[in-house]
Design an enzyme around this catalytic site. Structure first.
Site, PDB file in Angstrom:
ATOM      1  N   ASP A  28       0.838  -1.196   0.000  1.00 19.17           N
ATOM      2  CA  ASP A  28       0.000   0.000   0.000  1.00 19.17           C
ATOM      3  C   ASP A  28       0.871   1.244   0.000  1.00 19.17           C
ATOM      4  O   ASP A  28       1.996   1.200  -0.471  1.00 19.17           O
ATOM      5  CB  ASP A  28      -0.966  -0.052   1.176  1.00 19.17           C
ATOM      6  CG  ASP A  28      -2.225   0.755   0.917  1.00 19.17           C
ATOM      7  OD1 ASP A  28      -2.426   1.215  -0.220  1.00 19.17           O
ATOM      8  OD2 ASP A  28      -3.002   0.937   1.863  1.00 19.17           O
ATOM      9  N   ASP A  29       0.364   2.327   0.555  1.00 21.61           N
ATOM     10  CA  ASP A  29       0.918   3.661   0.357  1.00 21.61           C
ATOM     11  C   ASP A  29       2.447   3.752   0.302  1.00 21.61           C
ATOM     12  O   ASP A  29       3.003   4.289  -0.637  1.00 21.61           O
ATOM     13  CB  ASP A  29       0.385   4.595   1.445  1.00 21.61           C
ATOM     14  CG  ASP A  29      -1.125   4.526   1.528  1.00 21.61           C
ATOM     15  OD1 ASP A  29      -1.765   4.410   0.465  1.00 21.61           O
ATOM     16  OD2 ASP A  29      -1.668   4.555   2.633  1.00 21.61           O
TER      17      ASP A  29
END
Lengths: 731, 731
Positions: free
Chosen positions: B321-322
């Site tokens: 993710d991010d």
């Protein structure tokens, strides 16, 4: 038709005479006020007509006039470079059959001028030329065999081919099924021996045509480029370009070029990967040199022909048609030919302007449509059962008339077979009226100039004034500058055509308040590689910074650089995303509900084929129309000046007004807007100040009413016009 | 659900626990068979849950975990290069305010690391860098002033900026109106001092979380690139790219890079005229070196963190993710981290395949949608009045399931606020069934592999396997390769991802019978500048000559050369006219009424945004669909092989079948067509040979019937499926 001192019933009209129809010819010459009778190609006028007192006008096409010479001098025929169709190598040796895919009745390989000197073989996968020692040619088989090819690479051969069938002869022959009639070939006047033969022919011809007053050349020596394919059903035109000098080339021309310009041109300068030098693509500087060289030659030898005509006390006119290459009626050197007249066949208003724009001839004549043929250009009936030639004539006339109102034309005429009009008395009557209307409009131009807005507009292209009022021949769909020219042709604007070299050398011409740049990326119209000169961007940006205007259409100033597509993006307040900005955010704009530019716009806007992927930079850019998130029409103040962007353009009455408003707004000329403006976009008003006349024309096939605003921009005058009609008011 | 030896009621499920809802948490953990309970960001699980016997799974984001250190070490925050917005010079001196247009709560100019060393000023009109002695910076005013500017030229400054607000904190803060809550900043582990602080923090954290079994990193250290604009309403995302390493840069990193690679990177390597290094554009070789360098660093320091986790006897999972940049789960080096698990949040089947594709972890887990939030990603209601979370769950499930059937996944889970599901008992029931369905499908993969066609397919991009089963993050409309991947994700095909260097070094991989190349010109997906290496064209052309296949979509092999757009044009039997071929004739084709490729196609074909201007070379190319004179779908035999062209692609059930047929035909595999094929395109069949099971799934929200052809390609089996349903048959 209001009264005038001019005799509107006669003069300035060329009628195509027809042998066997002497009475009709003379009757219509009288009815239409013709002062000149033309012998159509292949017809000889009868003594009755020759002695009628009308001026006789005869056509001659020199390069196909000396067939006996052409038949025995196959090495002196015209030639050109062709690129063989690409062949993908499978092995280390690859053979290419040169004429595979080409029409072998048009082309024969030129084996006589050393192939190793003039030809080039390319590995198109790497873009590199194959060394000359690596290939051999086989005349018997018509092939080139390349040694050391890389499997999976593409190879092509640039080679010289003689043209053994002249294109117009070929086209007419095949279209009309002329069977075993001789295939005419065009000789190349670049050969000194051929020049002598041609001058001798012309001398004899002039002597044998004592009744001829006007010698009409069709046109000079070199046809527009037209390469035919082997299968006429599926690919007749391998390549066809109105302005390409491809068919002027020869070893002799290339040698003379080298001597004069100090450098050598090679086949690839002409072939260009198979794109050749299409007028639509931005030309290389080498090719521009070659054009200048060839223009010089055509003038030099053309002048000799014209001087000969003059020696026989005849006039020399040139028809801006098939063999026009090298003639360049828009060139500042055109006057050096010494022509007396220029004749242009017109479908559109921009072509009228093109004809009027030429300097260096006393007489500018239009050949109007419809031609007197049984069918039109698309095979539709004209002068036969099912046709309505009068309506056709009206529709052609309202297109051409927009240009005739704006710019002086000296003569008009028709072409084709006169006998075909006999069953159409209403056509005969309409042409009588049309001729009168023409003479009246011509009279207004005498000693006067129609009113134009108090500023100039420049159209910026890679060709500049050399291709003023045209792109490449007649209208071509998909080239939006044609549409722009057609709109401009009828507007009360003084239009100049400038190129990038002008701009860099001299800046924006004096009096020009706004510049139009219109076209797809890479084209000569948008400018292509000419935008890589940073001085172009600097000059134009400063021009707008200081108060000038810029109207960009489609992909104006396009030259792809990292993160940038339009060089004038900052001036326009927007740019194009060609797909590389997926990760770059786009400013969210609202569409402005109203603006000076769109005050007369209709919804939905129809701008033809449009450029997509446009994004604006910020709130300074006002978007006036958009589709799928891409602005179609936007305005942007920049410095003290202004820019307008349109994503495409299509000639319609509504869009003509839109363009006019875009030009006026970009030039910061709202204050001068309104004078001599006709409210109804289907109509246009033109003021002739000295004549004190206001000409209002109806460009539609329906009755229309309009209100014309007078000089002060306020006082209004109501006018009603019949379909295709005209109204002349005293002011 | 048919009987099986596997316990379908429990295991392999991660449930988001919620403090204050202990009973619900434990009840649903039981109902859904969860073996793991996660503490959501910002929630602490209560002792009741910690002691429930379920594995506890806790999240940690290291780089924003040490705010006290970040607050006092502003020179150790993460930074990046920014390009100032272009300024057009009016005079010989031009001043640029560096952060004009950027969000100043995110960025602060880095004045500390010598600007003259790291920054660059460009004249973007000429493309040249302005000499460093010609500009000065003013820290107080936040400007750079350039001397000797040319009026009308555009100038930009590439400068370093610290990020003073970590992007995810910023996004959540501003989205949820968190008022004066602290702006978290991300520290840069490239700094040795920061590494020590982070390891010390992690050590303490691990000690203080004795109940935690799984430490879930979110993710490692560097966020995907996300530059915000000054006005969030009109231009929040100046630049946003899931895969760009822009936000990893620092003077220290650049110095270490130079030491290791022997050459210096400059700001423009990262800025690239404002395009930065978007994953969607073909990467430069210099940037690829930098990625390798940074991947190496992230592994090196990441491994230290993971080793620490293991020392506490916990498992280390990473959430893709991010802060994933540098992690690269598809890299062959990913295993070097020593992670125990990889978690991927999925909307689409291709993301399931991406997760399954990663090697180097024991456990691959999916975070399914909908997230347990009141509203969905577009603000539509989910777990609140007006929402239908059960239907949402079904629709997300049928998308993900296509991938789960094809590739082994170990675990699933949900995210968000568990309490929100309380009023939705049907949702609770549906997830119970979904979890069972997942466990059943997982059981089929154990020791077995679903049947695939007896040939491999390769997808060729500039990224190759490093970006297997993705383009850049979640699905992005307008990037047709996403659609292709989504289709491929559920097809019975063995798919490989290859890049151009692979191809040149090793040729087409063994077993690959056809190659897909899909994307717009210049993109990493089509290949961009990688096509300028002639070896690429040679390898692929020979591959097809010798019997291979090629499926080109949109602008495959695009690299504009004179007269040529697609490098594999001769293989495809067609090319694209970008506007430069106005004068070149186009072969006239007839559209073929039927073909193997279009046997199941629906009319009208919907291929999303399509490439126009396509023209074919001759009769060898069979056009199967066209629009406005531009072929949309065409097939072409070449040598012993075959090529298929599609002008665009959009994921639909019908187009998935079309692509499948195009692949099979291009691979000359009509003979193997039919096995395990489901007649109804809304359904798909998968055979697990060892398990002796045939899984038939309904990918539609409507009841469907289908006929599945069995292994012999002839015998058929009728199947009826409820909406979103699945049927398992013994075979």
């Amino acid at each position: 038709m209001p009264s005038t001192n001019v005799d509107l019933t006669r003069g300035d009209f060329t009628l195509p005479g027809e042998a066997g129809y002497e009475q009709l010819t003379l009757r219509l010459a009288e009815k239409w006020g013709a002062d000149t009778i033309r012998d159509s190609d292949g017809t000889q006028l009868s003594p009755e007509i020759l002695e009628s007192g009308k001026a006789i006008y005869s056509t001659v096409c020199l390069v196909r006039s000396v067939q006996p010479w052409a038949r025995v001098n196959r090495d002196k025929l015209q030639q050109n470079f062709l690129m063989s169709f690409p062949v993908v190598a499978e092995k280390a040796k690859t053979t290419i059959t040169l004429l595979d895919g080409f029409f072998t009745e048009q082309f024969a390989v030129n084996w006589r001028d050393s192939p190793k000197t003039w030809w080039q073989v390319f590995d198109r996968t790497t873009g590199e030329e194959v060394a000359k020692r690596k290939w051999v040619f086989n005349e018997k088989k018509g092939t080139v065999t390349i040694d050391g090819t890389t499997p999976g690479h593409r190879y092509t051969v640039n080679f010289l081919a003689f043209r053994i069938w002249e294109e117009i002869s070929m086209y007419n022959h095949l279209t009309n099924d002329w069977g075993d009639r001789e295939h005419l070939a065009a000789v190349d006047p670049m050969q000194p021996a051929t020049q002598k033969v041609l001058l001798r022919f012309l001398d004899t011809w002039l002597r044998e045509h004592p009744a001829t007053k006007v010698v009409r050349f069709t046109s000079m020596f070199y046809n527009f480029s037209w390469f035919w394919g082997a299968d006429r059903k599926t690919l007749r035109d391998v390549y066809s370009d109105w302005g390409d000098y491809a068919m002027t080339v020869s070893p002799r021309a290339l040698r003379l070029f080298e001597k004069k310009y100090g450098y050598k041109l090679v086949s690839e300068d002409f072939v260009n990967g198979g794109l050749y030098n299409s007028t639509h693509n931005a030309p290389s500087r080498r090719y521009r040199d070659y054009m200048a060289f060839m223009h010089d030659f055509v003038i030099e030898f053309g002048r000799k022909c014209i001087e000969l005509v003059h020696r026989y006390d005849k006039l020399a006119y040139v028809f801006y048609d098939d063999h026009w290459v090298g003639v360049e009626p828009s060139s500042p050197r055109f006057h050096e030919f010494g022509f007396d007249g220029l004749i242009k066949c017109v479908f559109n208003a921009f072509e009228v302007r093109l004809c009027a724009h030429s300097t260096g001839v006393k007489t500018r004549e239009l050949r109007l449509h419809p031609y007197l043929f049984p069918t039109g250009l698309k095979g539709e009936p004209t002068f036969k059962e099912g046709g309505n030639p009068t309506l056709d004539a009206k529709n052609f006339w309202i297109d051409a008339r927009r240009g005739i109102v704006r710019a002086p034309i000296d003569r008009i005429g028709l072409g084709g077979y006169l006998s075909l009009v006999e069953p159409f008395p209403d056509f005969q009557d309409y042409i009588e009226g049309l001729a009168k209307e023409f003479r009246l409009l011509k009279s207004f131009h005498a000693g006067d100039k129609p009113w134009t807005a108090p500023y100039k507009v420049a159209v910026l292209t890679a060709w500049g004034d050399l291709r003023a009022w045209t792109c490449s021949g007649h209208f071509t769909p998909g080239v939006p500058l044609y549409d722009v020219l057609e709109s401009l042709a009828g507007l009360p604007l003084e239009v100049q055509f400038i190129d990038f070299d002008d701009l860099v050398a001299n800046g924006v011409p004096k009096g020009v308040k706004t510049i139009v740049n219109c076209g797809r990326a890479g084209t000569a119209w948008s400018g292509g590689h000419y935008w890589s000169d940073p001085r172009v961007e600097a000059v134009l940006t400063q021009f707008v910074q200081k108060g000038g205007g810029f109207v960009g259409i489609a992909e104006p100033s396009a030259l792809v650089q990292p993160g940038q597509c339009f060089k004038l993006a900052r001036v326009l307040g927007l740019d194009r995303d060609g797909g590389e900005r997926v990760a770059n955010g786009k400013y969210k704009y609202a569409v402005a509900p109203s603006h000076f530019v769109t005050a007369d716009a209709v919804s939905p806007l129809d701008l033809g084929k449009e450029t997509d992927g446009i994004y604006v930079f910020g709130p300074d850019t006002t978007v006036l129309a958009e589709r799928d998130g891409s602005p179609r029409l936007a305005v942007h103040p920049f410095g003290k000046g202004r820019a307008v962007y349109l994503s495409g353009f299509k000639f319609t009455h509504e869009n003509t007004r839109l363009l006019h408003r875009a030009i006026a707004w970009s030039a910061s000329q709202e204050a001068t807007w309104g004078a001599w403006q006709s409210s109804n976009v289907k109509t246009e008003a033109t003021c002739f100040p000295k004549a004190g006349k206001l000409v209002v024309i109806n460009n539609a096939g329906t009755d229309e009413s309009t209100v014309v605003t007078l000089a002060d921009g306020k006082t209004a005058q109501k006018v009603k016009l019949p379909a295709h009609g005209i109204e002349i008011l005293d002011i």
